[in-house]
Structures are given as C-alpha cells and as structure tokens.
Design a protein around this motif. Structure first.
Motif, PDB file in Angstrom:
ATOM      1  N   LEU A 174      25.791  -9.374 -10.701  1.00 27.46           N
ATOM      2  CA  LEU A 174      24.601  -9.552 -11.066  1.00 27.46           C
ATOM      3  C   LEU A 174      23.554  -8.904 -10.203  1.00 27.46           C
ATOM      4  CD1 LEU A 174      24.962 -13.415 -11.055  1.00 27.46           C
ATOM      5  CD2 LEU A 174      24.616 -12.028 -13.035  1.00 27.46           C
ATOM      6  N   ASP A 216      23.031  -5.665 -11.859  1.00 26.54           N
ATOM      7  CA  ASP A 216      22.711  -5.548 -13.217  1.00 26.54           C
ATOM      8  C   ASP A 216      21.233  -5.733 -13.274  1.00 26.54           C
ATOM      9  OD1 ASP A 216      22.475  -5.945 -15.796  1.00 26.54           O
ATOM     10  OD2 ASP A 216      23.733  -7.776 -15.934  1.00 26.54           O
ATOM     11  N   ARG A 258      19.916  -8.680 -15.345  1.00 28.32           N
ATOM     12  CA  ARG A 258      20.517 -10.125 -15.082  1.00 28.32           C
ATOM     13  C   ARG A 258      19.358 -11.021 -15.283  1.00 28.32           C
ATOM     14  NH1 ARG A 258      19.463  -7.796  -9.645  1.00 28.32           N
ATOM     15  NH2 ARG A 258      17.432  -8.415  -9.231  1.00 28.32           N
ATOM     16  N   ASP A 308      21.212 -17.246 -14.255  1.00 22.10           N
ATOM     17  CA  ASP A 308      22.771 -16.909 -13.955  1.00 22.10           C
ATOM     18  C   ASP A 308      22.983 -17.040 -12.711  1.00 22.10           C
ATOM     19  OD1 ASP A 308      23.066 -16.513 -16.536  1.00 22.10           O
ATOM     20  OD2 ASP A 308      23.162 -14.631 -16.817  1.00 22.10           O
TER      21      ASP A 308
END
Lengths: 145, 145
Positions: B69, B72, B75, B79
């Motif tokens: 995450l 990313d 993201r 999450d």
DNA sequence: GATAGGGTTTCCAGTGACTGGAAGGTCAAG
DNA sequence: CTTGACCTTCCAGTCACTGGAAACCCTATC
C-alpha cells in the motif's frame, strides 16, 4: 479408555495428548495388545490440570513445574505462588506492550480519513515521514521486548 | 553500505534482514563483485518502515500488505485503515484474553498463603478439586482462542 | 607475504506449542 | 466381508526469527 475418549473428556485434542507424551510432559500411556494408548481417570485428571494451567497462560515448561509441585506432598505453597507471581509479571509485561501498541495504533487511525484518497498518516508515520506525521510526540517508539 | 551498516542504522539485525529477503518481504539486495549485499538509503527507509510496523505488532504478512500500500500511489487510505482496524481487533482480543488470565491468576494468588505449608488453592483449582477450590464462581474458564 | 581480526556468505537446525496430512493397522457394526 | 471410524507412526508446516558451523573476504599490521 482410548485416546479419543480421553480427548473428549479433557478438551485436549488427541494429537496434543500424543505431543505432550512425546515431550515428556505426561508419562507414556499404557497400551493395549494392539498398541492403542489407554487412559484412566487419573490420566484424565492430569490432562485437565494441564489444560487449565495452559488456559491461564502458563508455558508448557511452567506447567511441568506445576505438575511436579502438585505431585509433591512436601511442596511449599510459597514455591507455587512464586511460579504464579513470575507468570503474572509476564502477563503484565505483555499487556503493557499491547497497550502501548494499541494507543499508538488508535491514535494513528483517528487521524486517518479512511476514504478513497491516498493520503494516510498511518503510512506516513510508518515511513518516518516527518512532514506528514504531524503529532510527533506520539510517534512510534521501539519496545524493549 | 554493507548489511552490518544497514543493520546498525535500522535496528534490524543482519540475520533478520537476510531472513526478510529470503521470505520475499524485501527485494534481493544488490551485490558487490565478491557477493556482499549492499544497501542504500531507500533500503534503509524500507527496513525502518518494516521495523516500525513490526513494533506495532503487525505480522510479517500484514507488513507485506502495508508495504504494498505504501508503494501504491493509487491506494485508498480506507484500505490502510481497514488493515489497521483488523490488527487493532486482534490486539483487543489478545488483551482481553490476558486480562481474563490475569484476573483468575491474581484471585488465586490472593488466596494462597505462600508459606512453607503445602496447602495451595492455586494447585487445588488447577486440579479441579471442588472441595478445596472454595470460590467456585471464579473457577477457570476455557478461552476461545 | 603472513597473519590476525573483523565482517560476510551459505546452509542447517532449533525455538514453542502445536497442527495437518499421509500411509497403514485395528475394531465394531451390519 | 466390507465399511467407516478410530488408532498408530512419522514427516512437514506454522511464525518470526536466532544460533552456529564452515568458508570466504577485507583491511591492517608486522
């Protein structure tokens, strides 16, 4: 009775009973002619003792000590209490660690929007990102254990 | 820098860094001609991220998710927060278990004289001895976990 | 150039407390 | 006689490392 019966009576899985025997926590069970382990009420009592001690969080090694004290009619209750005190200290230590984690985590979560945007103070803090990790006084600290 | 240097900078033992590489938590380090692993500041940052997440009690698997995450850019903070919430629930569960153990243990200890005599309510309770375990309402209960 | 001391490499094994699974033997019922 | 549940042993896997052995590398000193 067979191992399955003993397992049912004590809530200790058959596999675990065999394991306890293999590590010497309990004496080898007697066997039938065909090799099946057999257990009597005393064995069941011992297994229940173990199960209760394990549920209190005592390690298997500590349980072995407790079992030895249980069987020793000349024990002093001071020895038992000392074991318990030691274990209580471990519990307190673990609780303190968990509490510390909990506080940090909850604090980070409160500041995280939890929406579709990528900005996240949780990740920022883990990354050690000083610019984005606002409340520095609450930054993660290392634990001793 | 060599693995020892990186270990010192991140408080992650060299052995553990190699372990993290072996399980794929971090990418294989680049090597010198003679085979020594080398690390740069980005690697150090990653290791520190891992260290902090581990100190918060996240499992290695959870850390892998957090790392993904982190990397990313698309993201959603939702999450991340979900992961954190999950972990917080685990912490709460473990704390509840410990608290329950603690209460039972402390109660038993209070009733144990802790002297040279063998009588001991701690052992009596573990043995399931109804005659000697007075306060039955406080008897050990099984835990789910 | 030899040697000493560190640091590094790989691989294997052990920790704690089980748990899962495979391959095979046993037992009671129908 | 077969089915299915139970039992046996042994090996492997879990989790997150940690310890140790044997060998290689690197730098400094004599």
């Amino acid at each position: 009775m067979n191992i399955g019966q003993a397992a049912k009576k004590t809530c200790v899985p058959a596999k675990t009973i065999r394991y306890y025997e293999s590590i010497g926590l309990i004496a080898p069970a007697s066997r039938t002619a065909s090799g099946y382990r057999t257990y009597d009420d005393r064995d069941v009592q011992t297994l229940r003792f173990i199960q209760r001690a394990r549920n209190l969080g005592f390690s298997v090694k500590q349980v072995a000590n407790l079992l030895a004290l249980w069987r020793d009619r000349d024990r002093s209750s001071a020895d038992v209490k000392a074991l318990a005190r030691e274990h209580l200290a471990e519990i307190d230590q673990r609780m303190a660690e968990l509490q510390s984690m909990r506080e940090t985590l909850e604090h980070l979560m409160q500041r995280c929007h939890g929406d579709e945007r990528p900005e996240c103070p949780i990740l920022a803090d883990l990354a050690g990102d000083e610019a984005e990790a606002e409340h520095k006084s609450r930054r993660i600290k290392d634990f001793a254990g």
